[in-house]
Design a protein around this motif. Sequence first.
Motif, PDB file in Angstrom:
ATOM      1  N   HIS A   1      -2.194  -7.820 -19.798  1.00  0.00           N
ATOM      2  CA  HIS A   1      -0.938  -7.412 -19.978  1.00  0.00           C
ATOM      3  C   HIS A   1      -0.516  -7.250 -18.647  1.00  0.00           C
ATOM      4  CE1 HIS A   1       2.141  -4.321 -20.322  1.00  0.00           C
ATOM      5  NE2 HIS A   1       2.615  -4.790 -21.522  1.00  0.00           N
TER       6      HIS A   1
ATOM      7  N   GLY B   1      -8.721   3.269 -14.650  1.00  0.00           N
ATOM      8  CA  GLY B   1      -7.415   3.720 -14.697  1.00  0.00           C
ATOM      9  C   GLY B   1      -7.118   5.026 -13.571  1.00  0.00           C
TER      10      GLY B   1
ATOM     11  N   THR C   1      -4.730   4.937 -10.664  1.00  0.00           N
ATOM     12  CA  THR C   1      -3.714   6.116 -10.369  1.00  0.00           C
ATOM     13  C   THR C   1      -3.911   6.711  -8.897  1.00  0.00           C
ATOM     14  OG1 THR C   1      -3.743   6.335 -12.625  1.00  0.00           O
ATOM     15  CG2 THR C   1      -2.841   7.984 -11.336  1.00  0.00           C
TER      16      THR C   1
ATOM     17  N   ARG D   1       0.972   5.992 -13.399  1.00  0.00           N
ATOM     18  CA  ARG D   1       0.140   5.985 -14.620  1.00  0.00           C
ATOM     19  C   ARG D   1      -0.258   4.624 -14.941  1.00  0.00           C
ATOM     20  NH1 ARG D   1       2.305  10.112 -18.996  1.00  0.00           N
ATOM     21  NH2 ARG D   1       0.187   9.482 -19.695  1.00  0.00           N
ATOM     22  N   THR D   2      -1.329   4.371 -15.706  1.00  0.00           N
ATOM     23  CA  THR D   2      -1.873   3.148 -16.191  1.00  0.00           C
ATOM     24  C   THR D   2      -1.793   3.223 -17.426  1.00  0.00           C
ATOM     25  OG1 THR D   2      -4.175   4.121 -16.295  1.00  0.00           O
ATOM     26  CG2 THR D   2      -3.578   2.841 -14.143  1.00  0.00           C
ATOM     27  N   GLU D   3      -1.775   2.058 -18.403  1.00  0.00           N
ATOM     28  CA  GLU D   3      -1.445   1.866 -19.786  1.00  0.00           C
ATOM     29  C   GLU D   3      -2.921   1.974 -20.487  1.00  0.00           C
ATOM     30  OE1 GLU D   3      -1.099  -2.850 -20.419  1.00  0.00           O
ATOM     31  OE2 GLU D   3       0.819  -1.750 -19.763  1.00  0.00           O
ATOM     32  N   ALA D   4      -3.007   2.553 -21.817  1.00  0.00           N
ATOM     33  CA  ALA D   4      -4.127   2.528 -22.427  1.00  0.00           C
ATOM     34  C   ALA D   4      -4.536   1.169 -22.811  1.00  0.00           C
ATOM     35  CB  ALA D   4      -4.086   3.575 -23.351  1.00  0.00           C
TER      36      ALA D   4
ATOM     37  N   HIS E   1      -7.928  -2.240 -14.800  1.00  0.00           N
ATOM     38  CA  HIS E   1      -6.694  -2.047 -14.176  1.00  0.00           C
ATOM     39  C   HIS E   1      -6.573  -2.718 -13.110  1.00  0.00           C
ATOM     40  CE1 HIS E   1      -5.351   0.707 -17.740  1.00  0.00           C
ATOM     41  NE2 HIS E   1      -7.220   1.088 -17.594  1.00  0.00           N
TER      42      HIS E   1
ATOM     43  N   TYR F   1       1.257  -0.768  -9.483  1.00  0.00           N
ATOM     44  CA  TYR F   1       0.369  -1.107 -10.607  1.00  0.00           C
ATOM     45  C   TYR F   1       0.844  -2.550 -11.226  1.00  0.00           C
ATOM     46  CZ  TYR F   1      -1.616  -0.627 -15.228  1.00  0.00           C
ATOM     47  OH  TYR F   1      -2.408  -0.692 -16.416  1.00  0.00           O
TER      48      TYR F   1
ATOM     49  N   CYS G   1      -2.958  -4.438 -16.974  1.00  0.00           N
ATOM     50  CA  CYS G   1      -4.342  -4.249 -17.490  1.00  0.00           C
ATOM     51  C   CYS G   1      -5.162  -5.413 -18.197  1.00  0.00           C
ATOM     52  CB  CYS G   1      -4.419  -2.756 -18.540  1.00  0.00           C
ATOM     53  SG  CYS G   1      -5.788  -2.718 -19.501  1.00  0.00           S
TER      54      CYS G   1
END
Length: 635
Positions: free
Chosen positions: A327, A394, A398, A404-407, A416, A423, A426
């Motif tokens: 992603h 993550g 950061t 912020r990073t995505e889960a 990440h 950013y 991921c």
Amino acid sequence: MRKTALGLARYPMVLATVAVGLLGGVLEISGQSDGARWLISGFAVLIALLQARRMIKDLRAGTYGIDLLAITAIGSTVAVGEYWAALVVCLMLSGGEALEDYAAGRARRELTGLLENAPHTAHRLQTGGGPEDVPVEAVEVGDRLLVRPFEVVPVDGVLLSAAATFDESSLTGESLPVERTRGEELLSGAVNGGEAIEVRAAANASESQYQRIIALVREAQESKAPFVRLADRVAVPFTLGALALAAGAWAVSGDPSRAAEVLVVATPCPLIIAAPVAFMAGMSRAASNGIIVKSSGTLEQLARVKTAAFDKTGTLTHGRPQVTEVHAVGIGPDQMLALAAGIEQYSSHPLAAAVVAAARGKTTGVPRAQDVTEVPANGVRGVVAGRAVVVGSGRFITAETGERTEAPPAGASGVHVAVDGAYAGCIALADELRLETRATMASLRRAGIVSTVMLTGDGEQVARHIAQQAGIDDVRADLLPQDKVSAVQAAQPRPVMMVGDGVNDAPVLAVADVGVAMGARGSSAASESADVVVTVDDLSRSARAVQIGRRTMRIAWQAIWLGVGMSVGLMILAAAGLLPAILGAWLQEVVDLACIGWALLAMRPSQAEQAESARMDQELRAAREDARKKLEKSA
């Protein structure tokens, strides 16, 4: 013809019985009936004395057999003048061993085939010279070996020749030839194609795949099932009942010939021969499916299994993480993957190799990186194509970017990526479920398994995600090896089958009622402590092992009760005076043949098993199609 003669020479009592019968026939035809009677009766008494001696020896060893009934049958028929019937009983006794050997040979042919194909010598290439024939046990790691056309690869090794074709059916069950190229691993037991090749030994003989299978096969051949010993004990009440019926027939009719006629058809041969033949047939069938059952008693346990427990990594899953999703934010997914792989190729993190492998499968490939620095427990920094790239957790990204990073998706780990201080997205990685796992769980339930359990040292979230995909009932996560042992010991209902492949699975495989080791690429420690070793990389063989165990037990009982029922029917006819001794003696041979023939059915799958196999194949095809669509979607 010569082979047949040599085979008969192994059974001198059979030849002697036939010779006495021919000589007695000549005497009868020439009008010397008294001579024939004395010759045959004397021979029959000699056989009875030899059997009595053997019976005493067996009783001292705690083994019961057919000797008492056979001795009384010979003695009674001689006493009432039915000497030809006595000779048929002698032929049954002397030929019984040959018949059992033939049936057992048919039943164990897959096991025997593995032993016969075991390599004994290797052609070791000398420095500056030609090949030297040495015992396979003398091969050492690093030796260069010559494998001639259609020869068996003697030890596990690495192919040094440019390319070669191999028949690996004895190892994997795959009937089609397999292509290998320089640098690929070769397993001992594979049969080389039509050209000579060079191989570098990667293991000695004792640690090679085929020799490990051979050791397991020898252990299996020497085993005796508790079920077989049970059949031996059942022979005792059968014998007592037959003697009682013979005595009753004599008492009611007043004719001693009735007792002889009953005893002639009252041998428990089916009871004693059928069970071992069925178990050997079941073990042979299992071997032909890439399943080595170490002891025939294990087939009994497989037939009764109610709970199936599984390790996760390498058993339910492939045991190696793979990129499942990319992603990206602000740049293309392939570009982000390439930039991350450029950095990760210098990392020692377990997930780094999976990222690099995924990038190599794309057209962009893996670019070079400069000024690479690894931050332990966090990630890696570097410069790729003039762009500053950071790859890691993550938390690390950061801290580097302030964003912020995505889960990552459920059940996956996230790598990440940041590019030029921003950013970039991921990369999701997961140890993916084997394609056959879900179909295996469904097949086990249809076979009668009540509960399925996953035992793993992984975290709760990942474990539950995998269990949901697999269709497993119960999940035990965050377990140490000793915790797995406790879980299996406490599992209900029993018996419990445990399936695993790693070194840490050895203790739990040993304590399970049936331990199944995925031995194709698994730990030798796991294989040694298990009761069953699956020699192919296919989880569905665990379900097939249960099916084979259940069919084997079913066929063994059917063969026994078929023999007992036919013998009891014949005894009743004989007690009523409707079955002459000579005819009864020949009919008892028919009973033996019928029971052995029925026991050999354990070598073949039932119609229900064939239908189950077709159903699993259909489910696997559907799983492959789903995986293909998922791959196309992610691409």
